[in-house]
Design a protein around this motif. Structure first.
Motif, short mmCIF file in Angstrom:
data_model
loop_
_atom_site.label_atom_id
_atom_site.label_comp_id
_atom_site.label_asym_id
_atom_site.label_seq_id
_atom_site.Cartn_x
_atom_site.Cartn_y
_atom_site.Cartn_z
N VAL A 94 -0.75 -6.60 4.78
CA VAL A 94 -0.59 -5.51 4.27
C VAL A 94 0.96 -5.01 4.45
CG1 VAL A 94 -1.11 -2.91 4.24
CG2 VAL A 94 -2.86 -4.66 4.13
N ALA B 268 -6.64 -4.41 3.22
CA ALA B 268 -6.67 -5.64 4.07
C ALA B 268 -7.93 -6.38 3.98
CB ALA B 268 -6.18 -5.33 5.78
N VAL C 109 0.91 -1.33 0.10
CA VAL C 109 0.07 0.05 0.13
C VAL C 109 1.09 1.23 -0.05
CG1 VAL C 109 -1.65 1.29 1.44
CG2 VAL C 109 -1.90 -0.96 0.98
N VAL D 299 -4.96 1.23 4.56
CA VAL D 299 -4.53 -0.07 4.76
C VAL D 299 -5.84 -0.97 5.36
CG1 VAL D 299 -2.25 0.61 5.58
CG2 VAL D 299 -3.75 0.36 7.37
#
Length: 430
Positions: free
Chosen positions: A338, A331, A289, A327
């Motif tokens: 992540v 996820a 990410v 995040v």
């Protein structure tokens, strides 16, 4: 006119500067969260942005055109190609336990199917330097730039691209996989694809070709699916060569939010833009990410950043809390761990950088406290480096680089984040 760089002096200065930069003064945080013992705290670079003289790449050609879309050429960049040993030592001395860097495909495979063992050995020495310093290695195979021959063949617009990319991935892992801890196939696989056809036409004409495609400016909608196919093909080839190596790719994920007074538009945009990539990532070892800001959406699509909102050098809204939301979404959708592979801010004000880091980590810490499986935080960037079309103006680095002497000077933000990394704890109350 060029000036010969004293490499030994530059390397020594990079280390000596650590002892002279004053650490910022801050109060002891009243509430912190200890991270898992193997949590990655790192910094990131990309080969073209820091190595210098990547002469066989598509980007080098684009920079060199008389009518260039680039503000300036990359040139020597940060000369990380030669100064990596001291740079990696600096990363470890600052307190980080991991280093993310990319391998330059244009160096490894300058001609289709012909690989340079000398260049493979160079990246092997970089990996060895990380291991000697106790750094986990996070390696990216493609960070925006490609060999010139690949661009000439249509790049990621060519349906045959997955075969070529998988061949390259297999060769890298065959030789270097034993020293790679985390492997990212493609950086920001969802980014780019903003057409600049005239620039591509000029590049094609310069090399006597009927086509030319650059990752950041691809004009074909089909390229998105081809990029995903390249990742899937590379993942298969990597698994065959080195089973068990964590493989993923990274996404440029802004925090999509509904504009004030609206609802539902951000979720729709999020699913459309990120959904196909996050679904593909369900077969990966992790999802990378990369977050810098938020974007707001209303009935007519994306809403402009308010005129009075604070902005970074990139024109992004200053919004460090975005990281916590991206995040969480990544996820939840990808259903894999992540890894924050990039987060940072382009600014000349290092105090603002420190505040941004603290705000982003507070949001990340809250997500982790809520059960989101985050395996690490890697900051962008180690250096003030070549920021693509904008040249050297934006300053993302924790470390300043003198453009003439290559002297490295760690900023207070480098020491600040390094202390957090050593403590392996996030302040959740900022």
């Amino acid at each position: 006119m060029s000036r010969r760089i004293d490499r030994r002096a530059a390397m020594g200065a990079a280390m000596g500067a650590l002892a002279t930069v004053a650490a910022p003064v801050s109060a002891r945080p009243p509430r912190v969260r200890a991270m898992r013992g193997d949590f990655l705290w790192g910094v990131a670079t990309a080969a073209h942005q820091v190595e210098g003289n990547n002469v066989n790449s598509d980007c080098w050609l684009l920079e060199s055109l008389r009518q260039s879309i680039f503000a300036e050429p990359s040139g020597d960049a940060c000369d990380h190609y030669h100064l990596y040993e001291a740079d990696i030592a600096m990363v470890a001395k600052l307190g980080f336990n991991s280093y993310r860097f990319s391998i330059e495909w244009a160096r490894i495979e300058p001609v289709p199917g012909r690989f340079s063992l000398a260049e493979i050995a160079h990246y092997g020495r970089m990996l060895d330097a990380c291991k000697r310093r106790g750094l986990k290695t996070v390696v990216t195979l493609h960070h925006f730039t490609s060999p010139l021959w690949f661009a000439r063949a249509g790049g990621f617009e060519n349906p045959e691209a997955p075969e070529a990319f998988a061949r390259y991935a297999a060769k890298v892992v065959e030789h270097l996989g034993d020293r790679i801890d985390w492997l990212c196939t493609i950086n920001e696989a969802d980014l780019g694809f903003g057409p600049i056809p005239k620039a591509m036409e000029r590049a094609a004409a310069a090399i006597g070709s009927d086509r030319f495609a650059f990752f950041l400016t691809s004009t074909q909608p089909a390229a998105k699916a081809i990029v995903r196919a390249c990742h899937a093909a590379a993942r298969k080839a990597i698994a065959a060569a080195r089973p068990g190596l964590p493989v993923g790719y990274t996404l440029a994920m802004s925090d999509f939010q509904d504009a004030p007074g609206t609802s539902g538009h951000a979720a729709e945009a999020r699913a459309k833009h990120y959904g196909p990539y996050l679904e593909l990532a369900r077969d990966d070892g992790f999802i990378g990410v990369q977050t810098y800001t938020r974007e707001q959406f209303g009935e007519k699509g994306k809403v402009a950043v308010p005129k009075d909102a604070p902005r970074t050098q990139m024109g992004y809204e200053y919004y460090p809390a975005a990281l916590g939301n991206t995040v969480r979404y990544a996820a939840e959708t990808a259903r894999v761990p992540v890894l924050v592979t990039e987060n940072g801010i382009g600014t000349q004000d290092d105090a603002q950088r420190i505040a941004y880091i603290d705000g982003a980590l507070a949001a990340l810490g809250a997500a982790i406290a809520d059960g989101v499986d985050v395996r690490g935080y890697i900051h962008w960037s180690l250096f003030d480096n070549f920021e693509w079309m904008l040249g050297y103006r934006p300053k993302f680095g924790l470390v300043a680089v003198d453009r003439v002497t290559q002297k490295r000077t760690p900023k207070p933000s480098a020491l600040h984040l390094g202390r957090i990394a050593r403590a392996n704890r996030i302040n959740r109350t900022i």
